[in-house]
Design a protein around this motif. Structure first.
Motif, PDB file in Angstrom:
ATOM      1  N   ASN A  44       0.946  -1.294  -0.157  1.00  0.00           N
ATOM      2  CA  ASN A  44       0.054  -0.036  -0.070  1.00  0.00           C
ATOM      3  C   ASN A  44       1.102   1.327   0.110  1.00  0.00           C
ATOM      4  OD1 ASN A  44      -2.835  -1.192   0.691  1.00  0.00           O
ATOM      5  ND2 ASN A  44      -1.465  -1.978   2.190  1.00  0.00           N
ATOM      6  N   CYS A  45       0.260   2.239  -0.680  1.00  0.00           N
ATOM      7  CA  CYS A  45       1.170   3.682  -0.501  1.00  0.00           C
ATOM      8  C   CYS A  45      -0.063   4.543   0.163  1.00  0.00           C
ATOM      9  CB  CYS A  45       1.258   4.208  -1.814  1.00  0.00           C
ATOM     10  SG  CYS A  45       2.082   5.673  -1.885  1.00  0.00           S
ATOM     11  N   ILE A  46       0.671   4.879   1.402  1.00  0.00           N
ATOM     12  CA  ILE A  46      -0.149   5.648   2.187  1.00  0.00           C
ATOM     13  C   ILE A  46       0.318   7.199   2.238  1.00  0.00           C
ATOM     14  CG2 ILE A  46      -0.754   6.430   4.874  1.00  0.00           C
ATOM     15  CD1 ILE A  46      -1.446   3.397   3.697  1.00  0.00           C
ATOM     16  N   THR A  47      -0.609   8.162   1.743  1.00  0.00           N
ATOM     17  CA  THR A  47      -0.410   9.422   1.367  1.00  0.00           C
ATOM     18  C   THR A  47      -0.890  10.527   2.207  1.00  0.00           C
ATOM     19  OG1 THR A  47      -2.228   9.766  -0.125  1.00  0.00           O
ATOM     20  CG2 THR A  47      -0.347   8.934  -0.955  1.00  0.00           C
ATOM     21  N   GLU A  48      -1.571  10.128   3.227  1.00  0.00           N
ATOM     22  CA  GLU A  48      -2.166  10.841   4.480  1.00  0.00           C
ATOM     23  C   GLU A  48      -2.435  10.059   5.599  1.00  0.00           C
ATOM     24  OE1 GLU A  48      -7.037  11.271   3.640  1.00  0.00           O
ATOM     25  OE2 GLU A  48      -5.630  12.069   1.913  1.00  0.00           O
ATOM     26  N   PRO A  49      -2.571  10.903   6.750  1.00  0.00           N
ATOM     27  CA  PRO A  49      -2.827  10.193   7.956  1.00  0.00           C
ATOM     28  C   PRO A  49      -3.791   9.239   7.957  1.00  0.00           C
ATOM     29  CG  PRO A  49      -2.210  12.650   8.581  1.00  0.00           C
ATOM     30  CD  PRO A  49      -2.517  12.288   6.910  1.00  0.00           C
ATOM     31  N   TYR A  50      -3.856   8.222   8.486  1.00  0.00           N
ATOM     32  CA  TYR A  50      -4.833   6.988   8.285  1.00  0.00           C
ATOM     33  C   TYR A  50      -4.495   5.927   9.537  1.00  0.00           C
ATOM     34  CZ  TYR A  50      -6.896   2.946   5.945  1.00  0.00           C
ATOM     35  OH  TYR A  50      -7.800   1.960   5.659  1.00  0.00           O
ATOM     36  N   PHE A  51      -5.851   5.924   9.934  1.00  0.00           N
ATOM     37  CA  PHE A  51      -5.908   4.875  11.099  1.00  0.00           C
ATOM     38  C   PHE A  51      -5.966   3.733  10.415  1.00  0.00           C
ATOM     39  CE2 PHE A  51      -6.620   5.260  15.910  1.00  0.00           C
ATOM     40  CZ  PHE A  51      -6.166   3.951  16.183  1.00  0.00           C
ATOM     41  N   MET A  52      -5.278   2.772  10.364  1.00  0.00           N
ATOM     42  CA  MET A  52      -5.576   1.535   9.367  1.00  0.00           C
ATOM     43  C   MET A  52      -6.209   0.440  10.081  1.00  0.00           C
ATOM     44  SD  MET A  52      -2.951  -0.564   7.266  1.00  0.00           S
ATOM     45  CE  MET A  52      -2.518   0.440   5.530  1.00  0.00           C
ATOM     46  N   VAL A  53      -5.694   0.128  11.189  1.00  0.00           N
ATOM     47  CA  VAL A  53      -6.227  -0.890  11.826  1.00  0.00           C
ATOM     48  C   VAL A  53      -6.432  -0.471  13.434  1.00  0.00           C
ATOM     49  CG1 VAL A  53      -6.149  -3.492  12.950  1.00  0.00           C
ATOM     50  CG2 VAL A  53      -4.948  -2.732  10.714  1.00  0.00           C
ATOM     51  N   LYS A  54      -7.903  -0.627  14.013  1.00  0.00           N
ATOM     52  CA  LYS A  54      -7.948   0.095  15.281  1.00  0.00           C
ATOM     53  C   LYS A  54      -7.778  -0.920  16.403  1.00  0.00           C
ATOM     54  CE  LYS A  54     -10.556   3.828  13.559  1.00  0.00           C
ATOM     55  NZ  LYS A  54     -11.610   4.568  13.277  1.00  0.00           N
ATOM     56  N   ASP A  55      -8.300  -2.192  16.218  1.00  0.00           N
ATOM     57  CA  ASP A  55      -8.635  -3.259  16.830  1.00  0.00           C
ATOM     58  C   ASP A  55      -7.215  -4.382  17.096  1.00  0.00           C
ATOM     59  OD1 ASP A  55     -11.181  -2.460  17.624  1.00  0.00           O
ATOM     60  OD2 ASP A  55     -11.945  -3.653  15.993  1.00  0.00           O
ATOM     61  N   ALA A  56      -6.556  -4.390  18.236  1.00  0.00           N
ATOM     62  CA  ALA A  56      -5.813  -5.491  18.677  1.00  0.00           C
ATOM     63  C   ALA A  56      -6.190  -6.816  18.205  1.00  0.00           C
ATOM     64  CB  ALA A  56      -5.376  -5.347  20.071  1.00  0.00           C
ATOM     65  N   HIS A  57      -5.434  -7.660  17.684  1.00  0.00           N
ATOM     66  CA  HIS A  57      -5.540  -9.012  17.360  1.00  0.00           C
ATOM     67  C   HIS A  57      -4.415  -9.940  17.087  1.00  0.00           C
ATOM     68  CE1 HIS A  57      -4.679  -6.762  13.579  1.00  0.00           C
ATOM     69  NE2 HIS A  57      -4.558  -8.007  13.070  1.00  0.00           N
TER      70      HIS A  57
END
Length: 141
Positions: A44-57
Motif C-alpha cells: 500500500n502507498c499511504i499518502t495522508e494520515p490514516y488509522f489503518m487498524v484499530k483493534d488489537a488481534h
C-alpha cells in the motif's frame, strides 16, 4: 521444449484499487499452479494520515510489516510518524524511519495508526499464510 516453459511463474498485474493509490495484492492460495505456499503480500502507498487498524488481534502465522519512503530514489527519507502497539499490554512503538517489523505468530498487535504523513509511505505486509484474512484485509487500504 515449449517456448513458454517458465511462463507459468509470472503473475501479471496483481494491482487493485486502494484507498489512496492502487495497491498490490498476491495470495499464493489464489493461484493453484503455485501450490499451497505460505505467502501473502499486500503493498500500500499511504499518502495522508490514516488509522489503518484499530483493534488489537493476533494471527496463527508470522508477519513482516515494512515501512519505507515511497520515493525509491530516497528510501531513507521517511517523513512520517506511525504508531504500532504490540503484546497483550499494548506496548506502543513509534516508527519514524524505514523499519521492518516481525510479528511472530500468536503475538497481539495493533492499533496501527499512520499519525503523520508528510511524504508518501510504502506499507508492505508479508504474511506467511496462503491467504491473509482479517476484517480489514480486503478493504480499500
Amino acid at each position: 521444449m515449449t517456448k513458454d516453459k517458465y511462463g507459468k511463474y509470472f503473475f501479471k498485474n496483481p494491482i487493485f484499487p486502494g484507498k489512496f493509490t492502487d495497491r498490490l495484492i498476491f495470495y499464493s492460495r489464489q493461484h493453484p499452479e503455485v501450490g499451497e505456499k505460505n505467502f501473502s503480500v499486500l503493498w500500500n502507498c499511504i499518502t495522508e494520515p490514516y488509522f489503518m487498524v484499530k483493534d488489537a488481534h493476533a494471527h496463527d502465522f508470522d508477519q513482516f510489516l515494512h515501512f519505507f519512503s515511497a520515493d525509491s530514489m530516497h528510501m531513507k527519507e521517511f517523513d512520517a510518524v506511525v504508531e504500532m502497539s504490540l503484546g497483550e499490554e499494548g506496548e506502543k512503538h513509534i516508527i519514524t524511519e524505514p523499519t521492518v517489523l516481525h510479528i511472530p505468530k500468536n503475538t497481539v498487535h495493533c492499533p496501527l495508526n499512520f499519525k503523520i504523513v508528510n511524504k508518501p509511505v510504502i506499507f508492505m505486509n508479508i504474511a506467511l499464510t496462503p491467504q491473509y484474512m482479517a476484517p480489514h484485509a480486503m478493504e480499500k487500504t
